[in-house]
Write a protein that holds these residues in place. Structure first.
Motif, PDB file in Angstrom:
ATOM      1  N   PRO A  90     -31.138 -24.417  -5.824  1.00 32.81           N
ATOM      2  CA  PRO A  90     -31.272 -24.826  -4.174  1.00 32.81           C
ATOM      3  C   PRO A  90     -32.519 -25.612  -4.056  1.00 32.81           C
ATOM      4  O   PRO A  90     -33.667 -25.296  -4.613  1.00 32.81           O
ATOM      5  CB  PRO A  90     -31.401 -23.402  -3.484  1.00 32.81           C
ATOM      6  CG  PRO A  90     -30.525 -22.441  -4.299  1.00 32.81           C
ATOM      7  CD  PRO A  90     -30.947 -22.785  -5.821  1.00 32.81           C
ATOM      8  N   GLY A  91     -32.503 -26.734  -3.517  1.00 37.91           N
ATOM      9  CA  GLY A  91     -33.615 -27.580  -3.191  1.00 37.91           C
ATOM     10  C   GLY A  91     -33.893 -28.376  -4.656  1.00 37.91           C
ATOM     11  O   GLY A  91     -35.092 -29.051  -4.518  1.00 37.91           O
ATOM     12  N   GLU A 107     -21.983 -27.762   4.590  1.00 39.99           N
ATOM     13  CA  GLU A 107     -23.595 -27.086   4.776  1.00 39.99           C
ATOM     14  C   GLU A 107     -24.217 -27.567   5.722  1.00 39.99           C
ATOM     15  O   GLU A 107     -25.126 -26.909   6.330  1.00 39.99           O
ATOM     16  CB  GLU A 107     -24.209 -26.793   3.290  1.00 39.99           C
ATOM     17  CG  GLU A 107     -23.326 -26.267   2.333  1.00 39.99           C
ATOM     18  CD  GLU A 107     -23.993 -26.110   0.799  1.00 39.99           C
ATOM     19  OE1 GLU A 107     -25.076 -26.867   0.803  1.00 39.99           O
ATOM     20  OE2 GLU A 107     -23.508 -25.300   0.029  1.00 39.99           O
ATOM     21  N   ASP A 109     -19.754 -31.482  -0.839  1.00 42.22           N
ATOM     22  CA  ASP A 109     -20.910 -30.594  -0.795  1.00 42.22           C
ATOM     23  C   ASP A 109     -20.853 -29.418   0.095  1.00 42.22           C
ATOM     24  O   ASP A 109     -21.190 -29.569   1.573  1.00 42.22           O
ATOM     25  CB  ASP A 109     -22.007 -31.555  -0.381  1.00 42.22           C
ATOM     26  CG  ASP A 109     -23.536 -30.794  -0.446  1.00 42.22           C
ATOM     27  OD1 ASP A 109     -23.425 -29.852  -0.922  1.00 42.22           O
ATOM     28  OD2 ASP A 109     -24.660 -31.447   0.021  1.00 42.22           O
ATOM     29  N   SER A 110     -20.496 -28.361  -0.217  1.00 42.84           N
ATOM     30  CA  SER A 110     -20.194 -27.741  -1.744  1.00 42.84           C
ATOM     31  C   SER A 110     -18.861 -27.206  -1.864  1.00 42.84           C
ATOM     32  O   SER A 110     -18.020 -27.071  -0.909  1.00 42.84           O
ATOM     33  CB  SER A 110     -21.225 -27.160  -2.007  1.00 42.84           C
ATOM     34  OG  SER A 110     -21.180 -25.796  -1.431  1.00 42.84           O
ATOM     35  N   HIS A 159     -22.750 -24.064  -6.224  1.00 43.83           N
ATOM     36  CA  HIS A 159     -23.814 -23.217  -6.304  1.00 43.83           C
ATOM     37  C   HIS A 159     -24.012 -22.748  -7.731  1.00 43.83           C
ATOM     38  O   HIS A 159     -23.119 -22.678  -8.597  1.00 43.83           O
ATOM     39  CB  HIS A 159     -23.492 -22.168  -5.228  1.00 43.83           C
ATOM     40  CG  HIS A 159     -23.403 -22.712  -3.926  1.00 43.83           C
ATOM     41  ND1 HIS A 159     -22.961 -21.635  -2.952  1.00 43.83           N
ATOM     42  CD2 HIS A 159     -23.801 -23.931  -3.333  1.00 43.83           C
ATOM     43  CE1 HIS A 159     -23.008 -22.543  -1.628  1.00 43.83           C
ATOM     44  NE2 HIS A 159     -23.577 -23.789  -1.904  1.00 43.83           N
ATOM     45  N   ARG A 209     -38.591 -26.550  -8.495  1.00 43.17           N
ATOM     46  CA  ARG A 209     -38.862 -27.208  -7.046  1.00 43.17           C
ATOM     47  C   ARG A 209     -40.704 -27.567  -6.955  1.00 43.17           C
ATOM     48  O   ARG A 209     -40.592 -28.416  -6.204  1.00 43.17           O
ATOM     49  CB  ARG A 209     -38.455 -26.328  -6.043  1.00 43.17           C
ATOM     50  CG  ARG A 209     -36.904 -26.135  -5.946  1.00 43.17           C
ATOM     51  CD  ARG A 209     -36.595 -25.616  -4.730  1.00 43.17           C
ATOM     52  NE  ARG A 209     -36.682 -23.838  -5.217  1.00 43.17           N
ATOM     53  CZ  ARG A 209     -36.520 -22.914  -4.575  1.00 43.17           C
ATOM     54  NH1 ARG A 209     -36.022 -23.217  -3.154  1.00 43.17           N
ATOM     55  NH2 ARG A 209     -36.849 -21.706  -4.755  1.00 43.17           N
TER      56      ARG A 209
END
Length: 448
Positions: free
Chosen positions: A94-95, A122, A168-169, A211, A238
């Protein structure tokens, strides 16, 4: 009336059972079974007489038509562009920048090939608009749809007739005919099958975001990877600025290419010369530091490897490797102890690849061995601006590597003066000085 039947599905691999099981017999995971409801209907068998077996010699072959995404690093990883009718799966933490990359690709495809449909389960339309303003994505051919119902999505695709679709997603989509929750094995499998049917029948390329689990693996059933044509993995931290886009599976190209990106304020920027970035702050006169050359597909990359060897009183010394395979590190340590009599049994060993790049293969064996010796003895390499390339064997010999000429040319371009390379890989008519070696002992005598 369709009969309703309850059964249990493993959320890791999709194995089905009539009763609950503590351990999945297929993937050996514990407590992964979830009860789901299934409607059994009598299947109507339709025979397509037009579809008949054809002789392989009568089938015409040719290159697939590809879309230019206007992002060279993405085109490189895909094998030259986006193939019409293909399904590409991209995963990452994530990110990490998956949605940012795809929204930037939308701009290039919409300006050249027509309408693009961005389906988001999302985020709302306003959230995507805020990101597009930051990325300067403002094409009138980009359409946003915030929807999770698969039946509604199919209707909208028929109405808009886009040239490219992003989902997505996949974990947020659902079909109303399946009672299980979105993200379950049944929902992901059925929605992926519907996407495949839409893509192949309408010749529309799809990009699907997926994911990942806590372990960094692709979430959902394994069948998802078999359905799609290409699987991409977005790697990096990240907190760091560099991102690596790696190919895991590709039916239309090689799986050894990588794309390098840099996270900027206005989106992901392409890095066309990764060697200059990874060697930006390299100190060539420092103990435990060696520059190595590796091949990522057809691209030569120079990167710095750092090693730290420190004495310890612990019963079990620590072995830590970041960016290289830990088993490869243990193999090199065993060779150094056996053939060169350098003790590591009472030392903690740390090895790190600068820049967050993960090295695969054996190109960096010689450089890692020299970095370990340099740190253990507390001395730096005497030769100025030296790069090391070669595979280390179990008997202490340095074995030749492939694509040596490309690595030598890259080292010349980056301003290196010396290259440690297996004797069989020495090339004449090069400005850089090639130092041919055949064993680890010979290499250490020449550089220290």
């Amino acid at each position: 009336m369709a009969k309703t039947k309850n059964y249990f599905v493993c959320q890791k691999c999709g194995y089905e059972s009539l009763k609950w099981l503590g351990k999945c017999p297929s993937c050996n995971n514990w407590n992964s079974f979830v009860e789901e409801e299934k409607k059994e209907e009598k299947a109507k068998i339709a025979v397509n007489i037009k579809n008949e077996p054809k002789c392989i010699n009568s089938i015409k072959s040719g290159e697939y038509e590809r879309y230019d995404t206007n992002i060279n690093e993405l085109n490189r990883v895909l094998g030259g562009g986006l193939v019409k009718g293909s399904i590409t799966l991209i995963s990452g933490a994530p990110g990490i920048g998956k949605s940012t990359l795809l929204l930037q690709a939308c701009q290039g495809i919409a300006s050249k090939h027509g309408k693009v449909l961005y389906i988001s389960g999302e985020e709302s339309e306003e959230q995507i608009k805020m990101r597009s303003d930051r990325l300067s994505v403002n094409s009138s051919n980009i359409y946003i749809l915030a929807e999770t119902n698969m039946e509604t999505i199919e209707v909208q695709i028929e109405n808009i007739k886009p040239a490219f679709v992003i989902v997505d997603s996949i974990q947020t989509l659902y079909k109303s005919t399946i009672s299980s929750a979105p993200g379950s094995v049944s929902q992901v499998r059925e929605c992926a099958n519907d996407i495949m049917r839409i893509a192949k029948t309408n010749n529309i390329p799809f990009f699907i975001v997926a994911h990942v689990t806590k372990q960094g693996e692709l979430a959902g059933p394994r069948v998802l990877e078999h359905i799609v044509d290409t699987v991409l993995s977005f790697e990096g931290e990240r907190t760091e600025e560099f991102r690596i886009l790696r190919t895991v599976k590709n039916r239309f190209g090689t799986t050894s290419e990588i794309g390098v990106f840099e996270m900027l304020e206005d989106g992901l920027g392409e890095i066309h010369n990764p060697s200059s970035v990874f060697l930006e702050e390299t100190n060539f006169k420092q103990e435990g530091s060696v520059v190595i050359g590796i091949m990522e597909g057809s691209r030569p990359i120079l990167v710095e490897v750092q090693a730290l060897v420190s004495k310890t009183n612990a019963v079990m010394p620590r072995r830590t490797a970041v960016g290289i395979d830990i088993s490869r590190l243990n193999l090199i340590l065993a060779v150094l102890e056996k053939k060169l009599k350098v003790p590591f049994y009472n030392c903690d060993v740390y090895v790190n690849v600068v820049g967050g790049l993960s090295i695969e293969g054996t190109y960096g064996d010689l450089g890692i061995a020299l970095a370990l010796i340099s740190s253990a003895k507390g001395i730096a390499i005497k030769l100025d601006k030296t790069i090391a390339v070669g595979e280390v064997g179990l008997t202490g010999e340095v074995r030749p590597i492939s694509f040596s000429e490309r690595l030598i040319n890259e080292a010349e371009k980056m301003g290196f003066e010396n290259i440690l390379i297996p004797s069989r890989n020495i090339h004449k008519n090069n400005k850089i000085k090639g130092i041919g070696i055949s064993s680890l002992k010979e290499a250490i005598n020449k550089v220290f």
